[in-house]
Write a protein that holds these residues in place. Sequence first.
Motif, PDB file in Angstrom:
ATOM      1  N   ALA A 197       0.838  -1.204   0.000  1.00 48.39           N
ATOM      2  CA  ALA A 197       0.000   0.000   0.000  1.00 48.39           C
ATOM      3  C   ALA A 197       0.867   1.246   0.000  1.00 48.39           C
ATOM      4  N   ILE A 198       0.547   2.213  -0.863  1.00 45.41           N
ATOM      5  CA  ILE A 198       1.273   3.479  -0.931  1.00 45.41           C
ATOM      6  C   ILE A 198       0.254   4.605  -0.912  1.00 45.41           C
ATOM      7  N   ASN A 199       0.420   5.557   0.019  1.00 51.04           N
ATOM      8  CA  ASN A 199      -0.426   6.744   0.027  1.00 51.04           C
ATOM      9  C   ASN A 199       0.299   7.831  -0.761  1.00 51.04           C
ATOM     10  N   CYS A 200      -0.200   8.123  -1.956  1.00 52.03           N
ATOM     11  CA  CYS A 200       0.477   9.065  -2.866  1.00 52.03           C
ATOM     12  C   CYS A 200       0.537  10.479  -2.297  1.00 52.03           C
ATOM     13  N   GLN A 201      -0.334  10.772  -1.345  1.00 53.91           N
ATOM     14  CA  GLN A 201      -0.394  12.115  -0.761  1.00 53.91           C
ATOM     15  C   GLN A 201       0.787  12.374   0.169  1.00 53.91           C
ATOM     16  N   TYR A 202       1.410  11.295   0.671  1.00 54.30           N
ATOM     17  CA  TYR A 202       2.474  11.446   1.655  1.00 54.30           C
ATOM     18  C   TYR A 202       3.803  11.888   1.054  1.00 54.30           C
ATOM     19  N   PHE A 203       3.968  11.766  -0.260  1.00 56.75           N
ATOM     20  CA  PHE A 203       5.263  12.002  -0.888  1.00 56.75           C
ATOM     21  C   PHE A 203       5.215  13.178  -1.857  1.00 56.75           C
ATOM     22  N   ARG A 227      17.915   0.625  -4.776  1.00 55.56           N
ATOM     23  CA  ARG A 227      16.699   0.355  -4.015  1.00 55.56           C
ATOM     24  C   ARG A 227      15.580  -0.044  -4.957  1.00 55.56           C
ATOM     25  N   ILE A 228      14.949  -1.180  -4.690  1.00 56.02           N
ATOM     26  CA  ILE A 228      13.819  -1.568  -5.534  1.00 56.02           C
ATOM     27  C   ILE A 228      12.599  -0.761  -5.119  1.00 56.02           C
ATOM     28  N   GLY A 229      11.722  -0.497  -6.081  1.00 54.79           N
ATOM     29  CA  GLY A 229      10.525   0.288  -5.809  1.00 54.79           C
ATOM     30  C   GLY A 229       9.365  -0.592  -5.390  1.00 54.79           C
ATOM     31  N   ARG A 230       8.244   0.070  -5.074  1.00 55.53           N
ATOM     32  CA  ARG A 230       7.067  -0.655  -4.583  1.00 55.53           C
ATOM     33  C   ARG A 230       6.463  -1.568  -5.655  1.00 55.53           C
ATOM     34  N   PHE A 231       6.566  -1.164  -6.935  1.00 57.18           N
ATOM     35  CA  PHE A 231       6.026  -2.021  -7.980  1.00 57.18           C
ATOM     36  C   PHE A 231       6.766  -3.354  -8.042  1.00 57.18           C
ATOM     37  N   GLU A 232       8.101  -3.304  -7.903  1.00 52.54           N
ATOM     38  CA  GLU A 232       8.887  -4.537  -7.878  1.00 52.54           C
ATOM     39  C   GLU A 232       8.590  -5.337  -6.618  1.00 52.54           C
ATOM     40  N   GLU A 233       8.475  -4.638  -5.499  1.00 53.64           N
ATOM     41  CA  GLU A 233       8.220  -5.303  -4.217  1.00 53.64           C
ATOM     42  C   GLU A 233       6.909  -6.091  -4.261  1.00 53.64           C
ATOM     43  N   ALA A 234       5.940  -5.571  -5.011  1.00 51.55           N
ATOM     44  CA  ALA A 234       4.615  -6.195  -5.063  1.00 51.55           C
ATOM     45  C   ALA A 234       4.507  -7.269  -6.133  1.00 51.55           C
ATOM     46  N   ASN A 235       5.599  -7.603  -6.792  1.00 52.52           N
ATOM     47  CA  ASN A 235       5.554  -8.541  -7.913  1.00 52.52           C
ATOM     48  C   ASN A 235       4.831  -9.840  -7.522  1.00 52.52           C
ATOM     49  N   GLY A 236       3.804 -10.182  -8.285  1.00 45.65           N
ATOM     50  CA  GLY A 236       3.008 -11.371  -8.000  1.00 45.65           C
ATOM     51  C   GLY A 236       1.823 -11.083  -7.092  1.00 45.65           C
ATOM     52  N   GLY A 237       1.822  -9.904  -6.458  1.00 46.53           N
ATOM     53  CA  GLY A 237       0.771  -9.581  -5.500  1.00 46.53           C
ATOM     54  C   GLY A 237      -0.108  -8.422  -5.935  1.00 46.53           C
ATOM     55  N   THR A 238      -0.388  -7.527  -4.989  1.00 44.36           N
ATOM     56  CA  THR A 238      -1.329  -6.423  -5.220  1.00 44.36           C
ATOM     57  C   THR A 238      -0.699  -5.097  -4.832  1.00 44.36           C
ATOM     58  N   VAL A 239      -0.870  -4.088  -5.690  1.00 42.73           N
ATOM     59  CA  VAL A 239      -0.472  -2.713  -5.373  1.00 42.73           C
ATOM     60  C   VAL A 239      -1.735  -1.912  -5.067  1.00 42.73           C
ATOM     61  N   PHE A 240      -1.731  -1.245  -3.911  1.00 44.02           N
ATOM     62  CA  PHE A 240      -2.842  -0.358  -3.555  1.00 44.02           C
ATOM     63  C   PHE A 240      -2.328   1.076  -3.528  1.00 44.02           C
ATOM     64  N   LEU A 241      -2.788   1.881  -4.477  1.00 44.52           N
ATOM     65  CA  LEU A 241      -2.392   3.293  -4.547  1.00 44.52           C
ATOM     66  C   LEU A 241      -3.517   4.158  -3.982  1.00 44.52           C
ATOM     67  N   LEU A 279      -3.758  -4.159  -9.590  1.00 45.98           N
ATOM     68  CA  LEU A 279      -3.829  -2.757  -9.201  1.00 45.98           C
ATOM     69  C   LEU A 279      -5.186  -2.402  -8.585  1.00 45.98           C
ATOM     70  N   ILE A 280      -5.127  -1.797  -7.392  1.00 45.61           N
ATOM     71  CA  ILE A 280      -6.311  -1.213  -6.764  1.00 45.61           C
ATOM     72  C   ILE A 280      -5.966   0.229  -6.411  1.00 45.61           C
ATOM     73  N   CYS A 281      -6.794   1.160  -6.839  1.00 52.25           N
ATOM     74  CA  CYS A 281      -6.565   2.580  -6.545  1.00 52.25           C
ATOM     75  C   CYS A 281      -7.715   3.120  -5.706  1.00 52.25           C
ATOM     76  N   ALA A 282      -7.454   4.232  -5.027  1.00 50.17           N
ATOM     77  CA  ALA A 282      -8.498   4.866  -4.223  1.00 50.17           C
ATOM     78  C   ALA A 282      -8.327   6.380  -4.250  1.00 50.17           C
ATOM     79  N   THR A 283      -9.439   7.071  -4.100  1.00 56.59           N
ATOM     80  CA  THR A 283      -9.388   8.536  -4.042  1.00 56.59           C
ATOM     81  C   THR A 283     -10.659   9.068  -3.400  1.00 56.59           C
ATOM     82  N   ASN A 284     -10.560  10.250  -2.796  1.00 59.97           N
ATOM     83  CA  ASN A 284     -11.781  10.935  -2.355  1.00 59.97           C
ATOM     84  C   ASN A 284     -12.062  12.132  -3.255  1.00 59.97           C
ATOM     85  N   ARG A 285     -11.273  12.250  -4.326  1.00 55.44           N
ATOM     86  CA  ARG A 285     -11.488  13.331  -5.301  1.00 55.44           C
ATOM     87  C   ARG A 285     -12.495  12.911  -6.368  1.00 55.44           C
ATOM     88  N   ASP A 286     -13.081  13.895  -7.031  1.00 54.06           N
ATOM     89  CA  ASP A 286     -13.955  13.648  -8.174  1.00 54.06           C
ATOM     90  C   ASP A 286     -13.051  13.580  -9.408  1.00 54.06           C
TER      91      ASP A 286
END
Length: 455
Positions: A197-203, A227-241, A279-286
């Motif tokens: 899980a990565i909260n894009c607002q934090y960076f 340093r490997i990134g989160r996409f590589e770390e999640a290989n085979g699994g799920t990324v939540f943005l 890939l699963i994404c989330a937002t409270n924006r329109d």
Amino acid sequence: MTKQFKILIVDDEAEQREAIKIILESKGFMVGEASSGGEALDLLEGEFYPLVLCDYIMPGINGLEVLKRIKQLYGESIEVIIFTGYGDVESAVEAMKLGAFGYFIKGNNPDELLLEIEKAKKLLSLGKKHSLIAKKNEKRYLYRTKNQKMKEILSILEDVANTNANVLLLGESGVGKEVIAQKIHDMSDRAKMPFVAINCQYFSSNLLESELFGHEKGAFTGANEKRIGRFEEANGGTVFLDEIGEISNEIQVKFLRVLENRTIERLGSNKQIPVDFRLICATNRDLIKEVKNYNFREDLFYRINTITIEIPPLRKRREDIEDMIYFFMDMYKEELKKDIKEVDNNTLKFLLNYDYPGNIRELKNMIERLVVLSKNGILKMDNLGAISFPVKESNRSQKVAPYEKAKEEFEKEYFYSALKQHDFNVTKTADAIGISRRQLINKINEYNLRQEMDH
């Protein structure tokens, strides 16, 4: 750790068993032997071996039958690698369809077998880790609901989980979008692999790019190692943005390329690295409005919302509030080692009637504070250490204000009182009431609270 990993070799040829045993023991594995399929199954009844290396062709019960029985009896807790000759490869592949982890051709380099064993070890380890995480999640998350809308959402999750469809979760901050994302992952066939899980607002934009894609040593000032990134770390699994609507246009372009090509490039490198994630994404924006305002790419928007799920705010699922109160109470009671007996009646009444602008996150934070500050095992509003709003009794003779107007007045009073309680420190106030700093600033601007803050 290697010495604790046990392997059972099943082969009717003693010389073959001995040769493999010597190789495995030299690598620190504990090795058992069985000269037939029947002997192997008998051994497994009394002693656990997480990995079985089994010859395909044996008199009596052959390797295929051993595999079938192991999978029926022990499921995924035991993996099986099939030994085979060159002429039996087709049969070995058929065995894999029935659940074998892999196969090893007799006479090939033993390093190939050791590589397969390491893969099996990793998978078994991830399986245990997933089991622990799943149990932990049962304690952390309340998935049951009395709300019809939430029941429909949970039903949709069952249909979506075992597809690779991209999911977009919508809803106010604090409604539990990450909980839903975790649920999708846990129900999917990727459940044994990482959930990242990565909260894009934090960076900041630059930091987010490095966080997602990784970097090579020397790619930028301060990049002292690869340093490997989160996409590589999640290989085979799920990324939540989470908060996908916050990412810059530049990263949107790179992210779209990842979704199209399923490869990434680390910062400071032009090497294409294949990645496989759900890939699963989330937002409270329109996001539709953001697309119209050219803040979010239209092509990326359609990529991420194959399935869209809107999660209702807590005030629209009030029938779940009482269960949540006791769920969080029990969770923090155990976590904080507090002897909690009951919730004070007035406190319970307040909690059941409160509007929760910060949603489930706010309720969770309130219960945690009540448990921390509880006295004599009773949760009481006097101990909340935050703003308390008395619940007004309804007056049939009094004209009821329109909902939006009442909500506006309540929120204005609520946010002003919260800010005043924390000496108008925005960061402290946001933390205390369980919403993000940005959301609080938006509310300050919406209700023109800056003028009152300055007085």
